[in-house]
Design a protein around this motif. Structure first.
Motif, PDB file in Angstrom:
ATOM      1  N   PHE A 102       0.817  -1.203   0.000  1.00  0.00           N
ATOM      2  CA  PHE A 102       0.000   0.000   0.000  1.00  0.00           C
ATOM      3  C   PHE A 102       0.855   1.259   0.000  1.00  0.00           C
ATOM      4  N   PHE A 103       1.916   1.201   0.789  1.00  0.00           N
ATOM      5  CA  PHE A 103       2.704   2.416   0.922  1.00  0.00           C
ATOM      6  C   PHE A 103       3.782   2.522  -0.137  1.00  0.00           C
ATOM      7  N   PHE A 104       3.904   3.719  -0.668  1.00  0.00           N
ATOM      8  CA  PHE A 104       4.872   3.956  -1.722  1.00  0.00           C
ATOM      9  C   PHE A 104       6.270   3.599  -1.238  1.00  0.00           C
ATOM     10  N   SER A 105       6.535   3.823   0.036  1.00  0.00           N
ATOM     11  CA  SER A 105       7.862   3.542   0.564  1.00  0.00           C
ATOM     12  C   SER A 105       8.154   2.041   0.568  1.00  0.00           C
ATOM     13  N   SER A 106       7.106   1.208   0.567  1.00  0.00           N
ATOM     14  CA  SER A 106       7.354  -0.228   0.521  1.00  0.00           C
ATOM     15  C   SER A 106       7.974  -0.619  -0.811  1.00  0.00           C
ATOM     16  N   ALA A 107       7.902   0.297  -1.782  1.00  0.00           N
ATOM     17  CA  ALA A 107       8.555   0.053  -3.056  1.00  0.00           C
ATOM     18  C   ALA A 107      10.070   0.216  -2.931  1.00  0.00           C
ATOM     19  N   LYS A 108      10.544   0.424  -1.720  1.00  0.00           N
ATOM     20  CA  LYS A 108      11.989   0.516  -1.518  1.00  0.00           C
ATOM     21  C   LYS A 108      12.635  -0.864  -1.450  1.00  0.00           C
ATOM     22  N   ASP A 109      11.849  -1.829  -1.712  1.00  0.00           N
ATOM     23  CA  ASP A 109      12.262  -3.210  -1.869  1.00  0.00           C
ATOM     24  C   ASP A 109      13.510  -3.294  -2.752  1.00  0.00           C
ATOM     25  N   LYS A 110      14.416  -4.217  -2.406  1.00  0.00           N
ATOM     26  CA  LYS A 110      15.748  -4.231  -3.009  1.00  0.00           C
ATOM     27  C   LYS A 110      15.713  -4.375  -4.537  1.00  0.00           C
ATOM     28  N   GLU A 111      14.918  -5.325  -5.016  1.00  0.00           N
ATOM     29  CA  GLU A 111      14.908  -5.559  -6.465  1.00  0.00           C
ATOM     30  C   GLU A 111      14.369  -4.358  -7.236  1.00  0.00           C
ATOM     31  N   ILE A 112      13.329  -3.732  -6.659  1.00  0.00           N
ATOM     32  CA  ILE A 112      12.760  -2.565  -7.322  1.00  0.00           C
ATOM     33  C   ILE A 112      13.793  -1.447  -7.371  1.00  0.00           C
ATOM     34  N   LYS A 113      14.485  -1.290  -6.273  1.00  0.00           N
ATOM     35  CA  LYS A 113      15.501  -0.247  -6.195  1.00  0.00           C
ATOM     36  C   LYS A 113      16.589  -0.484  -7.237  1.00  0.00           C
ATOM     37  N   GLU A 114      17.014  -1.729  -7.348  1.00  0.00           N
ATOM     38  CA  GLU A 114      18.057  -2.036  -8.338  1.00  0.00           C
ATOM     39  C   GLU A 114      17.567  -1.769  -9.753  1.00  0.00           C
ATOM     40  N   ASN A 115      16.298  -2.116  -9.981  1.00  0.00           N
ATOM     41  CA  ASN A 115      15.731  -1.879 -11.305  1.00  0.00           C
ATOM     42  C   ASN A 115      15.732  -0.393 -11.645  1.00  0.00           C
ATOM     43  N   CYS A 116      15.346   0.437 -10.671  1.00  0.00           N
ATOM     44  CA  CYS A 116      15.339   1.889 -10.892  1.00  0.00           C
ATOM     45  C   CYS A 116      16.749   2.389 -11.142  1.00  0.00           C
ATOM     46  N   LEU A 117      17.671   1.892 -10.335  1.00  0.00           N
ATOM     47  CA  LEU A 117      19.041   2.368 -10.414  1.00  0.00           C
ATOM     48  C   LEU A 117      19.671   2.029 -11.762  1.00  0.00           C
ATOM     49  N   ARG A 118      19.360   0.821 -12.222  1.00  0.00           N
ATOM     50  CA  ARG A 118      19.876   0.379 -13.522  1.00  0.00           C
ATOM     51  C   ARG A 118      19.407   1.329 -14.636  1.00  0.00           C
ATOM     52  N   ALA A 119      18.104   1.635 -14.611  1.00  0.00           N
ATOM     53  CA  ALA A 119      17.554   2.524 -15.638  1.00  0.00           C
ATOM     54  C   ALA A 119      18.160   3.921 -15.508  1.00  0.00           C
ATOM     55  N   LEU A 120      18.293   4.373 -14.259  1.00  0.00           N
ATOM     56  CA  LEU A 120      18.818   5.711 -14.000  1.00  0.00           C
ATOM     57  C   LEU A 120      20.237   5.850 -14.558  1.00  0.00           C
TER      58      LEU A 120
END
Ligand SMILES: Nc1ncnc2c1ncn2[C@@H]1O[C@H](COP(=O)(O)OP(=O)(O)O)[C@@H](O)[C@H]1O
Ligand SMILES: [Mg+2]
Lengths: 253, 277
Positions: free
Chosen positions: A117-135
């Motif tokens: 529910f919470f946007f901060s729960s998207a701080k999940d490791k895999e999601i973070k790596e995915n964002c970082l890769r694109a960034l």
């Protein structure tokens, strides 16, 4: 090499106007296809049909041998067809990072789960790596926390491509990714495209052929809703019909 | 004067409750939703059904009215509003106005055309700055401020909130993320309708309940949305209270002009702001 997307006698009429006229065409895996053609020749409409923004007037589309002619745009994205727009589409009231998080929340699961529910729960490791890769790919690391509305048009374009890449597309459709950019920005985008063509199947619409001629494996030329020619880029350019239709009497620059 | 200010806050709170839904519906779906009046009015009639006819307590009636409006709003969104996505604004306006008129007739048919009175469910007063303020109205203003904070947190902290914010920016962009944005439009619509009913519940005991009550207040809420910026949540909050205050102040010196003044303010804002509709 196999066909991943096949369009069969695809047409789109707007009232009396035939924007796309019985187009047959296919996209091969791991190829870069360029689509050129004068303004109003139906290139964007073709993308809208493939991505599901318009229903076709006739014809059908298959993707990996499954018919997708009538499924909504978001389901096509889930199947792996991702697009960008001629006019950049990013979320201006969020930061660059939030844009990428939003595009990555579906990264692990098919649908957005309300459990997270919470946007901060998207701080999940895999999601973070995915964002970082694109960034990193699009070179916006130093702008991660910037508000998207404050970016230059070129950086917004880079972000839009980054968002598309973070969705891990099987087919990426880029509608005039170079339009409206400065020369410096154009070479940045081209470098990026050269880099990602190794891992993604791309279709690029471009108005000025000279910019993408070294990038594409195959070139399709559209005019008045039809493909007047397709094939390897050099042949397409030498085709007299193409020369007449597209450049008129002018010389190739 | 203290009383005038307080009165302005009260009106502001009501306008805020009702305007959020309008603003969000316009901002995300580009639909000018006149049918908002009808969910609002029906909610109030459901309230009085429980409170006046069944003689249940006011809070119970209020909760039931809000719960009852959820499926009604969902049906209106799903079968009417959803068909209007992408249509021209004047067309959405005419179609939803038709829904509003049908709703008014439906209400007359079920509950009759005569107004119903409803009394202040608390009836106690709070003495502050030498004026006695009805506790009910104090609660109303506090609720509006709380709601603003809650909505702010919702849109800032939750995934659903972020998706809606993204849809306010660019709904096709959200589709391109593989997100079924229509589902969130339903949610926004239902949420907006429920909040309007909450506003109606607060407003009912201090005004009169009649089939046209929604149409009267809706025009004021359109002014709030236009002044605050379509889809701008903070703007809607500020403009609701600013216009509420303006109405209260005008009413003090020129009672007939209170509503006119709101539209004058709206016109002034429209003249001086670059058009971004
Ligand atoms: N949504 C639409 N409604 C009506 N006509 C459209 C629409 N989209 C495109 N067209 C028309 O279809 C034709 C092809 O447009 P488009 O696909 O945008 O061309 P291109 O991208 O090659 O410049 C144009 O004549 C355009 O005016
Ligand atoms: Mg185009």
């Amino acid at each position: 090499m196999s066909e991943i997307l096949v369009a069969d006698r695809l047409s789109k009429h707007f009232g009396g106007l035939i924007a796309v006229n019985k187009v047959n065409f296919s996209i091969m895996a791991d190829e870069v296809t360029g689509i050129i053609g004068p303004n109003g020749s139906g290139k964007t409409t073709l993308f809208n049909l493939i991505s599901g923004f318009f229903p076709p007037t006739e014809g059908r589309i298959t993707f990996f041998d499954n018919e997708i002619t009538h499924i909504p745009p978001y389901e096509r994205v889930i199947k792996g067809i991702v697009r960008t727009f001629q006019l950049v589409s990013v979320f201006n009231s969020m930061t660059v990072w939030e844009n990428l998080v939003l595009s990555s929340i579906r990264f692990k699961e098919k649908h957005v789960s309300l459990r997270k529910f919470f946007f901060s729960s998207a701080k999940d490791k895999e999601i973070k790596e995915n964002c970082l890769r694109a960034l990193k790919l699009v070179g916006l690391q130093s702008n991660a926390q910037a508000l998207t509305s404050e970016l230059s048009y070129g950086s917004k374009r880079m972000l839009e491509i980054g968002i598309a890449l973070s969705l891990n597309p099987k087919l990426l459709l880029l509608d005039e990714p170079l339009a409206g950019l400065s020369d410096g920005e154009i070479s940045e985008v081209i470098d990026l495209l050269k880099q990602i063509k190794k891992n993604f199947t791309l279709v690029i619409i471009e108005h000025k052929i000279s910019k993408i001629i070294n990038l594409v494996d195959r070139l399709c030329v559209m005019n008045e809703g039809s493909f007047i020619c397709e094939g390897n880029p050099d042949d397409a350019l030498c085709n007299p019909v193409v020369r007449e239709c597209y450049w008129g009497k002018r010389e190739i620059s | 004067m203290h009383y005038t200010i307080f009165y302005g806050l009260t009106i502001g709170a009501i306008l805020y409750f009702i305007s959020i839904g309008l603003s969000l519906t316009f901002g995300t779906m580009r639909v000018i939703n006149f049918a908002h009046t009808i969910t609002y009015t029906i909610g109030v009639y459901i309230l009085i059904t429980f409170v006046i006819f069944f003689k249940w307590s006011f809070p119970v009636g209020a909760v039931l009215a809000i719960l009852a409006i959820i499926p009604i709003a969902y049906v209106i969104e799903r079968f009417i509003i959803r068909r209007l996505y992408g249509d021209s604004l004047d067309y959405t306006f005419i179609a939803t106005f038709a829904v509003a008129l049908i709703g008014v007739d439906l209400i007359k048919w079920i509950w009759g055309p005569a107004p119903y009175p409803l009394s202040d469910p608390i009836g106690k007063y709070l003495i502050l700055f030498d004026v006695s303020l009805p506790i009910y109205r104090v609660l109303m203003v506090i609720s509006a401020i709380l709601l603003f904070i809650l909505l702010h947190l919702f849109f800032k902290m939750t995934i659903v909130g972020k998706i809606i914010i993204a849809a306010l920016d660019d709904k096709d962009g959200v589709r391109c993320l593989g997100i079924n944005v229509d589902k969130y439009f339903s949610l926004v619509f239902v949420m907006g309708s429920a909040l309007a009913v909450l506003g109606g519940i607060f407003y009912a005991p201090i005004s009169s309940i009649h089939p046209y009550m929604g149409l009267a207040i809706l025009l004021l809420c359109f002014a709030v949305v236009i002044v605050g910026g379509m889809g701008n949540l903070k703007g809607t909050f500020l403009s609701a209270f600013a216009l509420g205050m303006l109405m209260a102040l005008t009413a003090r010196y020129w009672p007939q002009g209170a509503e006119t003044m709101v539209f004058i303010a709206m016109a002034v804002v429209l003249i001086f702001r670059p058009i971004d509709i």
